[in-house]
Each structure stands twice: as C-alpha cells, then as structure tokens.
Design an enzyme around this catalytic site. Sequence first.
Site, short mmCIF file in Angstrom:
data_model
loop_
_atom_site.label_atom_id
_atom_site.label_comp_id
_atom_site.label_asym_id
_atom_site.label_seq_id
_atom_site.Cartn_x
_atom_site.Cartn_y
_atom_site.Cartn_z
N ASN A 9 0.87 -1.18 0.00
CA ASN A 9 0.00 0.00 0.00
C ASN A 9 0.91 1.23 0.00
O ASN A 9 1.48 1.56 1.03
CB ASN A 9 -0.90 -0.03 1.24
CG ASN A 9 -1.73 1.24 1.37
OD1 ASN A 9 -1.81 2.03 0.43
ND2 ASN A 9 -2.35 1.43 2.53
N TRP A 10 1.00 1.84 -1.17
CA TRP A 10 1.94 2.97 -1.30
C TRP A 10 1.38 4.25 -0.71
O TRP A 10 2.09 5.24 -0.63
CB TRP A 10 2.31 3.16 -2.77
CG TRP A 10 3.31 2.17 -3.28
CD1 TRP A 10 3.87 1.13 -2.57
CD2 TRP A 10 3.88 2.12 -4.58
NE1 TRP A 10 4.74 0.44 -3.37
CE2 TRP A 10 4.78 1.03 -4.61
CE3 TRP A 10 3.72 2.89 -5.74
CZ2 TRP A 10 5.51 0.69 -5.75
CZ3 TRP A 10 4.45 2.56 -6.87
CH2 TRP A 10 5.34 1.47 -6.87
N LYS A 11 0.08 4.26 -0.37
CA LYS A 11 -0.54 5.49 0.16
C LYS A 11 -0.23 6.64 -0.81
O LYS A 11 -0.18 6.42 -2.02
CB LYS A 11 -0.06 5.74 1.58
CG LYS A 11 -0.25 4.51 2.47
CD LYS A 11 -0.10 4.75 3.92
CE LYS A 11 -0.30 3.42 4.64
NZ LYS A 11 -0.35 3.58 6.09
N HIS A 100 -9.88 1.49 4.22
CA HIS A 100 -8.62 1.62 4.97
C HIS A 100 -8.85 2.56 6.15
O HIS A 100 -9.60 3.53 6.04
CB HIS A 100 -7.52 2.16 4.05
CG HIS A 100 -6.17 2.12 4.69
ND1 HIS A 100 -5.77 3.08 5.59
CD2 HIS A 100 -5.17 1.22 4.61
CE1 HIS A 100 -4.55 2.77 6.02
NE2 HIS A 100 -4.17 1.63 5.45
N GLU A 102 -7.22 4.90 7.35
CA GLU A 102 -6.95 6.32 7.10
C GLU A 102 -8.15 6.97 6.41
O GLU A 102 -8.43 8.15 6.61
CB GLU A 102 -5.66 6.48 6.28
CG GLU A 102 -4.44 6.22 7.16
CD GLU A 102 -3.22 5.70 6.42
OE1 GLU A 102 -3.14 5.81 5.20
OE2 GLU A 102 -2.31 5.19 7.13
N GLU A 170 -6.13 -4.79 10.13
CA GLU A 170 -5.09 -3.79 10.39
C GLU A 170 -5.42 -3.06 11.70
O GLU A 170 -6.21 -2.10 11.70
CB GLU A 170 -5.03 -2.77 9.25
CG GLU A 170 -4.65 -3.36 7.92
CD GLU A 170 -4.01 -2.31 7.02
OE1 GLU A 170 -2.87 -2.52 6.60
OE2 GLU A 170 -4.64 -1.28 6.76
N GLY A 176 1.88 2.30 10.73
CA GLY A 176 2.86 3.38 10.63
C GLY A 176 3.50 3.75 11.95
O GLY A 176 4.17 4.78 12.06
N SER A 216 2.68 -2.14 10.35
CA SER A 216 4.13 -2.25 10.58
C SER A 216 4.68 -3.64 10.25
O SER A 216 5.61 -4.11 10.90
CB SER A 216 4.50 -1.82 12.00
OG SER A 216 4.12 -0.47 12.21
N GLY A 237 2.45 -1.19 4.27
CA GLY A 237 2.55 0.22 3.91
C GLY A 237 4.00 0.63 3.74
O GLY A 237 4.62 0.38 2.71
N GLY A 238 4.56 1.25 4.78
CA GLY A 238 5.91 1.82 4.72
C GLY A 238 6.95 0.89 4.11
O GLY A 238 7.74 1.31 3.25
P1 PGA Z 1 2.30 0.26 7.62
O1 PGA Z 1 0.88 0.55 6.90
O2 PGA Z 1 2.80 -1.04 7.07
O3 PGA Z 1 3.15 1.43 7.21
O4 PGA Z 1 2.05 0.21 9.10
C1 PGA Z 1 -0.02 -0.50 6.64
C2 PGA Z 1 -1.26 0.06 5.99
O5 PGA Z 1 -1.69 1.15 6.36
O6 PGA Z 1 -1.85 -0.57 5.09
#
Ligand code: PGA
Length: 257
Positions: A9-11, A100, A102, A170, A176, A216, A237-238
């Site tokens: 997930n590149w956001k 998601h 966010e 999640e 994050g 994470s 994500g990250g």
């Molecule tokens: P993260 O994000 O791996 O940076 O914690 C995961 C996500 O939001 O899908």
Amino acid sequence: MRKRLLAGNWKMHKTNAELDDYFQTFVMEAGYQTREVAESVDVVFAVPYTLIEKAVALTARHHIAIAAQNVHQKNAGAFTGEVSIPMLKESRAAAVLVGHSERRQHYGETDAAVAEKTRALLDAGMAPIVCVGETLDEREADQTNAVLRKQMNAVLSVLDAPGDMIVAYEPVWAIGTGLTATPEQAQDAHAQIRGLVGARLGEQAASKIRILYGGSAKPDNIGELLAQPDIDGGLVGGASLDPVGFAAMVRTSARFD
Ligand code: PGA
C-alpha cells in the site's frame, strides 16, 4: 490451500518517474526470472490513481496485480474528485482497497459506504480488499471483538457470497507506528474474522477467504506472522516503498508454501 497474498500500500507516495526503477529492482530481487515466485505468492500493489496505468504496463507480464486505494460506489455522477469502478477497470486495476483506516479516520468513511463499495466491486468483477481493525482505545477497552464484528458484519450483510473479496486486519495502533501486533494477537483477530465469514456465508467461504495482516509488517516480522494458521498474507505500507525490502518479504511469503 489458500495461496499467500502480499499487498503493498503505497498510500500517497511515488510518481510515474520512479516506477521504472522501482519495478526493475523489485522484479529482480523477488526472483520473477523464474516462474516459482508468481506460482507460490500473489503480489498486489495499491498505488495512487495516477500511477495505475504505467504500473500495470510494467508488471502485467509477471502476474503482479495493481490495485487502487479507494473508489466511489456509484458508476458515474456529480461527485467531484471521485473515481468510479468503470474508470478503474479501464485502467486495468484488478483490485481496490476499501475502508482503509486512514479513509475511515480522515475522510469519514462509514461502514455503510464500505459495504456499498465492496458490493459494487464484486458485482463488477473486481477484488475488494476490505480493511478492518480497532484503535488503541478500543483495544484497551476490550472492544476489539465488538469492533471487528461490527465492521465485518456491515459488509457481510450485503453479500451472498464472498467472491474474490480479501480481508485485511489492520489494528489502527500498529499502522505506521512501528508497533506490530504479536503473532498471537493477530491470529486471534484473524480467527474471529474467519468465524464471522463462516457464520454469515458458510464454512466453505470461510475456509477460502484470504485474510491479510497489516500494521508495521516488515521483512523481520512477516515470517512469524505468516506462520499463524489464519494469516494468509500481508498488507504492507511503509515497508513496501523500498523495492529490496518488499521483495525480501515476497520471498519469505513464497517459502512457506
Ligand atoms: P504500515 O501501513 O505497514 O506502514 O504500518 C499499513 C497500511 O496502512 O496498510
């Protein structure tokens, strides 16, 4: 046997100018020169809308799928700034992240909207990756099970069958933050989610649906998470922004089959 799935997930990161280098490195490091990788693990990248077409062009021959990070539930209309399912299909996106945290937190996405989007995607032959998870306050108040039940049942109540739906657990407190759920905490949540699918859609649906862990996840911890019986992959994500690290996670995922 459920095939493992690793989704990046590149956001709101990366531009088209970065894609050639990223995928060249990723494909080489993950070992796509042989067919084994693609045969043993499915890989998806959820990228910003503007990157979808080029990402598809660069990855399709390796059977890597490209997803969007959101979609509108209606096919067309006066919804300034939104993108529809037909638009995503034209760009050859194969999947979409739905709900998601966010989007739930910052853009007021409701359980009802998540359910509508999921249903619309399945009807259109696209794979929804439905994200659920509790906040830290909810976990500390012992509300994790109740939150997962509410979020999952909102979606399950509008479906007759899971189709290609994927679920991502999640925990919001792990996204994050560098905090990861322990394999046991994640396994408990995944088992509950599988049980909820079974109660609404039947045991066969429950045994087939893939449930990803997100929060994470990184090269160091993906192996112990995947060792849990109900964890079928990751939403990353990250750590997916670095092609070398994400390729290492893909190789770890492939080895468990
Ligand atoms: P993260 O994000 O791996 O940076 O914690 C995961 C996500 O939001 O899908």
